[in-house]
Design an enzyme around this catalytic site. Structure first.
Site, PDB file in Angstrom:
ATOM      1  CG  ASP A  17     -79.938  43.975  -6.821  1.00  0.00           C
ATOM      2  OD1 ASP A  17     -80.558  43.755  -6.313  1.00  0.00           O
ATOM      3  OD2 ASP A  17     -79.461  44.979  -7.677  1.00  0.00           O
ATOM      4  CG  HIS A  76     -77.883  41.493 -11.282  1.00  0.00           C
ATOM      5  ND1 HIS A  76     -78.926  42.204 -11.627  1.00  0.00           N
ATOM      6  CD2 HIS A  76     -77.631  41.780  -9.685  1.00  0.00           C
ATOM      7  CE1 HIS A  76     -78.303  43.693 -10.854  1.00  0.00           C
ATOM      8  NE2 HIS A  76     -77.823  42.986 -10.189  1.00  0.00           N
ATOM      9  CG  HIS A 123     -73.026  43.539 -11.782  1.00  0.00           C
ATOM     10  ND1 HIS A 123     -73.317  44.860 -12.019  1.00  0.00           N
ATOM     11  CD2 HIS A 123     -74.104  43.182 -11.058  1.00  0.00           C
ATOM     12  CE1 HIS A 123     -73.934  45.706 -11.271  1.00  0.00           C
ATOM     13  NE2 HIS A 123     -74.512  44.952 -10.646  1.00  0.00           N
ATOM     14  CG  HIS A 144     -76.277  46.160  -3.396  1.00  0.00           C
ATOM     15  ND1 HIS A 144     -76.988  47.421  -3.273  1.00  0.00           N
ATOM     16  CD2 HIS A 144     -76.388  46.055  -4.528  1.00  0.00           C
ATOM     17  CE1 HIS A 144     -77.065  47.764  -4.967  1.00  0.00           C
ATOM     18  NE2 HIS A 144     -77.409  47.060  -5.227  1.00  0.00           N
TER      19      HIS A 144
END
Length: 297
Positions: A116, A167, A171, A270
């Site tokens: 991510d 995503h 964010h 991540h």
């Protein structure tokens, strides 16, 4: 009086950037498995000072543990609207056990690695090199602002056969609570940025920042042709407690993934500003590869 030099200012600035992009994991049970409130399709995040300012670390709390990884889930809602590309881990076969019926498993025995918050100009190339060395494909959940800043990395991710996942643009941890029109605009903006970088690349999936899925979030993503993916394994690689050394952090991530990954798992990690994660995966990928079939969703 002496004032700090430029190097000190650069160090502080870098630390602030890393803090802003802290990651998107969940609260954990004592055994390290993620938790969320099973009685609600919209789990409540823990308070976070990073809401709307960049990747944060919200949590979910509740008494119920997620189902063990593996194909199939009796009683799961199979009326999902996203398309079914007809490949391992496709939305039509995935386990829908997460918040707002987001996916927590691949629906097969295969394991999916997901990364991510990127792309990151320092860490994403290192991760791509590592995956290429072991002939492994993964899923990259991309933040739109980072896509716009580093389109070449997005092109490389797509060209090397990895799966692209939306995503959101910046964010925002609260995007799922906004009106469907606002959600649609954000997701479309991110998809457009990805397609400018990698024209024609499929974007099959969406992951809500912090895992903060809502029914509206999932529905809008489905309207855009994207299935919503949560996870079943969260090593909390974004979390760097005070006093934890780099070596201890790598060991913690390594042990969490080794302990909790089972058949059909979706593993959250991540690549943005997480060099220790890449270092841990140098050991994890051969370990996982010897035990599971690893896929890109």
């Amino acid at each position: 009086m002496r004032f700090p030099g430029r190097r000190a200012f650069r160090t502080v600035a870098a630390a602030l950037v890393v803090a802003a992009f802290a990651g998107c994991g969940t609260a954990m049970a004592a055994d390290g498995t993620p938790l969320w409130t099973s009685s609600s399709s919209s789990p409540a995040p823990r308070p976070s000072s990073t809401v709307d300012s960049g990747p944060g670390a919200p949590g979910f709390h509740g008494p119920t543990r997620p189902p063990a990884p593996g194909p199939g889930l009796p009683g799961a809602d199979t009326q999902a609207r996203p398309p079914t590309p007809g490949r391992p881990g496709d939305p039509g076969r995935m386990r829908l056990g997460g918040p707002a019926k987001s996916a927590t498993g691949t629906g097969t025995a295969a394991v999916a690695l997901t990364f991510d918050d990127g792309p990151d100009p320092a860490q994403t190339p290192r991760l791509l090199d590592l995956l290429a060395k072991h002939h492994i494909k993964a899923t990259f959940c991309l933040v739109g602002k980072n896509v716009a800043a580093h389109p070449g990395l997005v092109r490389r991710i797509a060209a090397e056969g990895h799966t692209l996942c939306n995503h959101t643009w910046r964010h925002s941890l609260t995007l799922g609570k906004q009106k469907p029109t606002a959600i649609h605009a954000d997701l479309q903006r991110t998809n457009d940025a990805i397609h400018r970088a990698a024209p024609g690349a499929p974007i099959r999936f969406m992951r809500a920042p912090g895992g903060n899925f809502t029914p509206a979030f999932v529905s809008v993503a489905a309207d855009l042709g994207m299935a919503s993916i949560y996870w079943s394994v969260d090593p909390r690689d974004w979390d760097h407690p005070s006093g934890e050394s780099d070596a201890a952090h790598r060991t913690r991530v390594l042990r969490a993934v080794q302990r909790h990954t089972g058949r059909g798992a979706i593993v959250l990690s991540h690549d943005y500003a997480q060099p220790d994660t890449i270092a841990a995966y140098r050991t994890l990928i051969p370990w996982l590869k010897s035990r599971f079939h690893l896929i890109a969703l």
